[in-house]
Design a protein around this motif. Structure first.
Motif, PDB file in Angstrom:
ATOM      1  N   UNK A 138     -23.689 -16.637 -54.659  1.00  0.00           N
ATOM      2  CA  UNK A 138     -24.989 -16.078 -54.300  1.00  0.00           C
ATOM      3  C   UNK A 138     -26.001 -16.287 -55.424  1.00  0.00           C
ATOM      4  N   UNK A 139     -25.537 -16.204 -56.670  1.00  0.00           N
ATOM      5  CA  UNK A 139     -26.430 -16.402 -57.822  1.00  0.00           C
ATOM      6  C   UNK A 139     -26.961 -17.837 -57.850  1.00  0.00           C
ATOM      7  N   UNK A 140     -26.107 -18.806 -57.485  1.00  0.00           N
ATOM      8  CA  UNK A 140     -26.563 -20.209 -57.428  1.00  0.00           C
ATOM      9  C   UNK A 140     -27.669 -20.323 -56.374  1.00  0.00           C
ATOM     10  N   UNK A 141     -27.430 -19.715 -55.210  1.00  0.00           N
ATOM     11  CA  UNK A 141     -28.431 -19.745 -54.139  1.00  0.00           C
ATOM     12  C   UNK A 141     -29.724 -19.090 -54.574  1.00  0.00           C
ATOM     13  N   UNK A 142     -29.629 -17.934 -55.251  1.00  0.00           N
ATOM     14  CA  UNK A 142     -30.834 -17.206 -55.683  1.00  0.00           C
ATOM     15  C   UNK A 142     -31.616 -18.026 -56.713  1.00  0.00           C
ATOM     16  N   UNK A 143     -30.883 -18.686 -57.635  1.00  0.00           N
ATOM     17  CA  UNK A 143     -31.568 -19.494 -58.670  1.00  0.00           C
ATOM     18  C   UNK A 143     -32.317 -20.658 -58.025  1.00  0.00           C
ATOM     19  N   UNK A 144     -31.703 -21.255 -57.025  1.00  0.00           N
ATOM     20  CA  UNK A 144     -32.362 -22.388 -56.351  1.00  0.00           C
ATOM     21  C   UNK A 144     -33.587 -21.899 -55.572  1.00  0.00           C
TER      22      UNK A 144
END
Ligand code: SF4
Ligand code: SF4
Length: 255
Positions: A138-144
């Motif tokens: 989820x953190x990868x998605x949020x950063x993108x």
């Protein structure tokens, strides 16, 4: 535990089991098949742990029956709850929270890392209890998601924002108190009043008698319509969804 010590006796006292996530239900079934003892009990049934020699005895009422479990190790799995400052963060950033107090995503399937507030994204247990794997994904998605407006260099504003009819706004402030996004304020600055004089063709002295004029910040406004529903003067409405347009839609539907 069973992998490291195959002949260990493992008992899980539980009320509800939710095997959430990919492969977790299969893992749960395999654990049961390999001899881990699952014993159900209601949350309000008595349970006590007392020291006995080198270990402990867990005494529990399980579905009405008194049971005793000698144990070398007891692990207490506590509930995952929101952080104690979640309410304050929610108030400052105006992020809505769910009934359990976790921050709410904009849409569980279509916008799972977005919040109702532009530029604020969610990752990890602030949204709901989750494991490390899901938190990282989820953190990868949020950063993108966060990098999109930064790389683009601009943000698009929704066309459905609130609009104030300055001619009839009396500056009562009701819209300010109901707006969940802090997008409207009542202003009495010279510039605002001068603009209202031009817009309404009213005399400056007439407008000065009012408490002020509501001003919408179109970047913050989400077009929810709360202000339009609450305004006692009918002075504020949402563009493309004013009362006349809504009634026309209802008429068309009922026809
Ligand atoms: S828009 Fe309506 S609710 Fe808001 S200050 Fe003006 S009269 Fe009051
Ligand atoms: S439409 Fe909703 S977000 Fe916009 S000013 Fe009114 S209450 Fe606030």
């Amino acid at each position: 535990m069973k992998e490291k010590i195959p002949d260990a006796h493992v008992t899980v006292l539980y009320t509800d089991v939710r095997a959430f996530g990919k492969g977790c239900e299969e893992f749960y079934q395999r654990v049961r098949a390999e001899g881990v003892n699952y014993v159900r009990r209601e949350l309000d049934e008595r349970i006590e742990v007392e020291k006995r020699g080198e270990g402990v005895i867990v005494s529990a009422v399980c579905e009405g029956e008194e049971r005793k479990f000698p144990a070398d190790l007891v692990v207490l799995a506590t509930a995952v709850v929101p952080r104690c400052d979640a309410e304050e963060i929610s108030r400052i950033l105006k992020i809505p929270r769910g009934s359990e107090g976790f921050f709410l995503e904009a849409h569980p399937k279509l916008r799972p890392v977005d919040t109702a507030i532009d530029g604020v994204f969610l990752a990890g247990c602030c949204q709901s209890p989750k494991d490390i794997q899901d938190s990282v994904a989820q953190a990868v998605g949020a950063a993108i998601r966060a990098s999109v407006p930064i790389l683009r260099g601009y943000v698009e504003v929704e066309p459905t924002v609130a609009f104030v009819n300055e001619h009839i706004c009396v500056g009562c402030g009701t819209c300010v108190s109901v707006c969940p996004f802090g997008a409207v304020s009542v202003e009495h600055s010279e510039a605002t009043m001068a603009r209202a004089v031009v817009a309404t063709k009213a005399k400056a002295s007439e407008l000065r008698e009012r408490k002020g004029v509501a001003v919408v910040n179109e970047v913050l406004c989400k077009g929810c319509g709360s202000c339009a529903a609450a305004c006692p003067s009918g002075a504020i409405s949402v563009l493309h969804f004013n009362e006349r347009q809504l009634l026309a839609q209802i008429d068309a539907l009922s026809a």
